[in-house]
Design an enzyme around this catalytic site. Structure first.
Site, PDB file in Angstrom:
ATOM      1  N   ILE A 470      17.250  31.071  29.407  1.00 23.38           N
ATOM      2  CA  ILE A 470      16.928  30.930  30.831  1.00 23.38           C
ATOM      3  C   ILE A 470      16.851  32.272  31.547  1.00 23.38           C
ATOM      4  O   ILE A 470      16.709  32.320  32.775  1.00 23.38           O
ATOM      5  CB  ILE A 470      17.930  30.010  31.541  1.00 23.38           C
ATOM      6  CG1 ILE A 470      19.328  30.633  31.581  1.00 23.38           C
ATOM      7  CG2 ILE A 470      17.972  28.652  30.873  1.00 23.38           C
ATOM      8  CD1 ILE A 470      20.326  29.839  32.412  1.00 23.38           C
ATOM      9  N   GLY A 471      16.958  33.361  30.797  1.00 19.22           N
ATOM     10  CA  GLY A 471      16.812  34.673  31.404  1.00 19.22           C
ATOM     11  C   GLY A 471      17.862  35.702  31.052  1.00 19.22           C
ATOM     12  O   GLY A 471      17.640  36.896  31.254  1.00 19.22           O
ATOM     13  N   PRO A 635      24.539  45.231  24.436  1.00 24.42           N
ATOM     14  CA  PRO A 635      25.014  45.988  25.595  1.00 24.42           C
ATOM     15  C   PRO A 635      24.044  46.010  26.776  1.00 24.42           C
ATOM     16  O   PRO A 635      24.466  45.891  27.922  1.00 24.42           O
ATOM     17  CB  PRO A 635      25.220  47.403  25.036  1.00 24.42           C
ATOM     18  CG  PRO A 635      25.428  47.204  23.577  1.00 24.42           C
ATOM     19  CD  PRO A 635      24.578  46.029  23.196  1.00 24.42           C
ATOM     20  N   GLY A 705      31.833  34.555  26.747  1.00 22.26           N
ATOM     21  CA  GLY A 705      30.767  34.473  27.731  1.00 22.26           C
ATOM     22  C   GLY A 705      30.932  35.445  28.877  1.00 22.26           C
ATOM     23  O   GLY A 705      32.038  35.843  29.235  1.00 22.26           O
ATOM     24  N   GLU A 708      29.019  33.777  33.902  1.00 19.64           N
ATOM     25  CA  GLU A 708      29.709  33.243  35.071  1.00 19.64           C
ATOM     26  C   GLU A 708      30.625  34.277  35.723  1.00 19.64           C
ATOM     27  O   GLU A 708      30.664  34.409  36.949  1.00 19.64           O
ATOM     28  CB  GLU A 708      30.522  31.997  34.695  1.00 19.64           C
ATOM     29  CG  GLU A 708      29.826  31.001  33.796  1.00 19.64           C
ATOM     30  CD  GLU A 708      28.604  30.355  34.415  1.00 19.64           C
ATOM     31  OE1 GLU A 708      28.432  30.421  35.642  1.00 19.64           O
ATOM     32  OE2 GLU A 708      27.814  29.775  33.652  1.00 19.64           O
TER      33      GLU A 708
END
Length: 745
Positions: A470-471, A635, A705, A708
């Site tokens: 999604i990007g 990175p 992750g 978020e």
């Protein structure tokens, strides 16, 4: 950026396609005989349709049909009541269920009351303007503030009550704080509009191009709706122009388009307009929070009580993890949380980047700053005095946590020693200067996923997964994982993704894709490496008798690590064994050991702001974000994730707010001219720092992750900096000039 030489920064593998227009998004696909549809929205927020005049629209040039609740094709899987799952809310009465174009009932302003189909988009748009409706209008409830007392406790894992220690222990603490914090409605507003292209290639054969964050999820949703085998549904979403959460479910209008496409016997495309993005694909819910906090005079927390009340739709309950961060973030013996929902005449919210935690972190991290000021403590020092070495909610260790180092590195980078503890102490010309910081956290997941890897005799490698990028650069990260395992040069690796014909993958969300799909890619590539080792080390092989741990694979050459002269080229090894390809597919998921640990990614945000006391204008002049998210696989795209989070965080803190005229239950700024997102002039140079230490538990790469945590907590850092600059505390976002001036006057 990471200094790990094994993971040098690489450009996005899809970057050239995107900047040259070569990337095809769902709306770029056109099929022979394709028709177009346009939605007609309700002009009231609550009531019923009393009449619909579609004659002029039906007679307009090129119109193939006008579909309403009077002639909508049936959707077989929509017969069951909404709700009633074992861990969800009770079933709603049939009259309170929202099934698009299934009844004259109106649940929210802008609700589709007709779908006009024509042979061109322009003709469909014109014909849609000819549809006229009359209504029996009722008063719409859209103002959460007026109905906070009507909040109900949701059922299920999120929400309800949580408590440890004594309830309301803050009341007897030496130092106390009680404050309310408000998050307004925020709308995703990605560049790419929502929509779908549906094509029935047979009675039970369906092809879909859609804006979805999970092609397998869309496949399953459509299979359930139309009662057909998921294997007969092919969903394609290779590129997505921003999701932010709006693509985490299949929306009713998508299902309606599929049904109408079957009815007319032609491929059918829907692309909603910008104003419909505010009503049809979810939003961050308006939320009111109260923090009650107590501490002793040494700066040790005694108690935290966190209550949140959020909006949901009258026809569907939506919950998120707004109060969850408070349960474990700090070492505090007495913690209680409460979460409530108020059902309004609004379209249902959806998870938005940093779902729940971004909302909750604004309240908690603002309160932590307020309490630090009351205690005359540096905000970092206050957090360190209440640092949780183990998870106090579940009473178990963290799989990894390097937040102390993140605090220090971020403070050094922002120049935290320049901060004056007393507000209103720093001025440059016409501007007051302030510094603020906050902490972010989000669960680190590892879901089940599959991946396929194919190593060809010419040395090229293909990696396949159904995952949608999604990007954030998922394809680039998967390329790096494959490169690190097999040593295949980056330019010889091809990643294929975003299609249900490929191995299954979870939906892109929750900052979990690299942990899940990346692990599957790691396992598939490791299986290929093992196959090569077995070929080389078998009796009669060029490296006979060698063990796997002795061998290294680099640039298409398998060699003995301590005796590099002993080697064999992979293509030669495959040629001599009559192999044109080594093909491995692996399913991957976490093991039982993960249940013994609490797995989270952490972030620390630092900002410097300038506030003009004459105009109330706030400028973020410097931003530093530090991520403690395990090993950094890619990175360059990781830094991009953090930069995107800061840009979104500036918008959340200073500009973003969807406004409703409650007389009509209607948005008044449902466009990109009046709904203000952060633009280039609002965003300073951003420094990103990654701790880059592998998590030993979560997955074989040690990666957690990042998407978020790039946003979670950032708005509080800005609010805290504004207080440091002005001495004025703004607790309702966004921090607009009028609010700053109101406080300063």
């Amino acid at each position: 950026m990471s200094k790990d030489l094994k993971n040098p920064p690489i450009d996005r593998i899809d970057g050239r396609l995107k900047v040259t227009g070569g990337a095809n998004y769902f709306a770029d696909f056109n099929l022979p005989g394709m028709a177009y549809c346009v939605l007609v929205g309700s002009e009231i927020g609550r009531g019923t349709i009393t009449s619909l005049d579609t004659k002029k629209a039906q007679g307009a040039p090129g119109v193939l049909g006008v579909f309403t609740h009077q002639n909508m094709p049936p959707i077989p899987g929509w017969n069951a009541p909404v709700g009633g799952e074992a861990d969800g809310p009770p079933p709603r009465p049939r009259e309170e269920q929202y099934r698009i174009l299934s009844s004259p009932k109106i649940f929210f302003d802008g609700q589709p009351i007709a779908i006009v189909v024509a042979d061109t988009f322009e003709r469909a748009t014109y014909a849609a303007s000819l549809v006229k409706a009359t209504y029996n209008k009722q008063t719409a409830r859209t103002d959460l503030q007026k109905h906070v007392a009507e909040g109900i406790a949701p059922k299920g894992a999120e929400g309800g009550n949580y408590s440890r220690g004594k309830a309301d222990a803050y009341q007897t603490a030496p130092v106390t704080l009680e404050a309310n914090y408000i998050i307004p409605i925020e709308v995703h507003n990605p560049m790419e509009l929502h929509g779908i292209l549906a094509h029935w290639t047979g009675d039970k054969q369906l092809m879909i191009y859609a804006k979805t964050q999970g092609v397998n999820a869309t496949q399953n949703a459509m299979a359930q709706a139309f009662k057909i085998d998921p294997k007969n549904i092919h969903v394609h979403t290779e590129f997505m122009g921003g999701g932010f959460g709006m693509g985490l479910r299949t929306w009713p209008q998508e299902t309606a388009v599929v049904a109408i496409a079957k009815k007319i016997g032609r491929p059918l495309k829907l692309v909603v307009n910008r104003s419909q993005m505010f009503t049809l694909v979810g939003h961050r819910p308006y939320t009111v929070q109260t923090i009650q906090m107590g501490a002793d005079k040494d700066g040790k927390l005694v108690s935290i009580a966190h209550a949140a009340t959020a909006e949901t739709a009258r026809y569907e309950d939506f919950t998120e993890a707004t109060v969850n961060m408070t349960k474990f973030m700090y070492a505090c013996p007495n913690v209680s949380t409460r979460y409530r929902l108020v059902r309004l005449d609004r379209s249902v919210p959806i998870w938005m980047r940093g779902p729940g935690e971004a909302t909750g972190a604004f309240a908690l991290e603002s309160a932590m700053d307020e309490m630090a000021h009351k205690l005359n403590l540096d905000p970092i020092e206050f957090r360190l005095r209440n640092y949780s070495e183990t998870d106090p909610e579940h009473n178990r260790p963290y799989s990894s946590k390097h937040l102390r180092e993140a605090y220090q590195r971020g403070a050094d980078a922002i120049g935290w020693t320049n901060r004056k503890a007393q507000p209103l102490s720093q001025r440059e010309g016409d501007w007051q200067i302030g510094y603020g910081m906050s902490t972010g956290v989000f669960s680190a997941f590892r879901w089940e996923a599959s991946a396929r890897a194919l190593l060809k005799a010419d040395g090229s490698l293909t990696v396949q997964s159904a995952v949608t990028d999604i990007g954030p650069g998922t394809g680039t990260a998967l390329t790096m994982i494959a490169h690190n395992v097999l040593g295949v040069p980056i330019n010889r690796i091809k990643v294929e993704y975003g299609d249900t014909s490929l191995p299954k993958a979870p939906t892109q969300g929750g900052s979990a894709i690299i942990s899940a799909v990346g692990s599957a890619v790691f396992d598939a590539c490791t299986a290929i490496k093992q196959a090569l080792v077995e070929l080389a080390s078998k009796d009669g092989g060029p490296l006979a008798g060698r063990q796997a741990e002795e061998l290294t694979l680099t640039d298409g050459v398998l060699s003995v690590e301590k005796e590099p002269a002993k080697k064999v080229a992979v293509n030669e090894l495959m040629r001599t064994n009559n192999l044109t390809v080594i093909d491995k597919t692996k399913d991957s998921k976490g093991g039982p050991e993960q249940a013994k640990y609490s797995m989270y990614s952490f972030s620390v945000h630092f900002v410097q702001v300038r506030v003009n006391p004459l105009t109330g204008v706030v400028r973020v002049t410097k931003a530093v974000s530090v991520a403690d998210s395990g090993r950094i696989v890619s990175p360059k795209t990781a830094a991009s994730q953090m930069i995107g989070g800061v840009a979104g965080g500036i918008g959340m803190a200073l500009t973003e707010e969807a406004l409703i005229d409650h007389r009509f239950g209607r948005f008044v700024n449902n466009n990109l001219a009046d709904y203000h997102v952060a633009v280039n002039a609002d965003v300073p140079a951003i420094e990103t720092i990654t701790i880059d230490k592998p998590d030993p538990i979560i997955n074989p790469m040690g990666a957690k992750g990042m998407g978020e945590i790039a946003l979670i907590g950032f708005a509080a850092a800005v609010a805290n900096a504004v207080f440091n600059a002005t001495g004025q505390r703004v607790r309702d976002l966004p921090i607009t000039p009028d609010k700053v001036m109101q406080k300063l006057v």
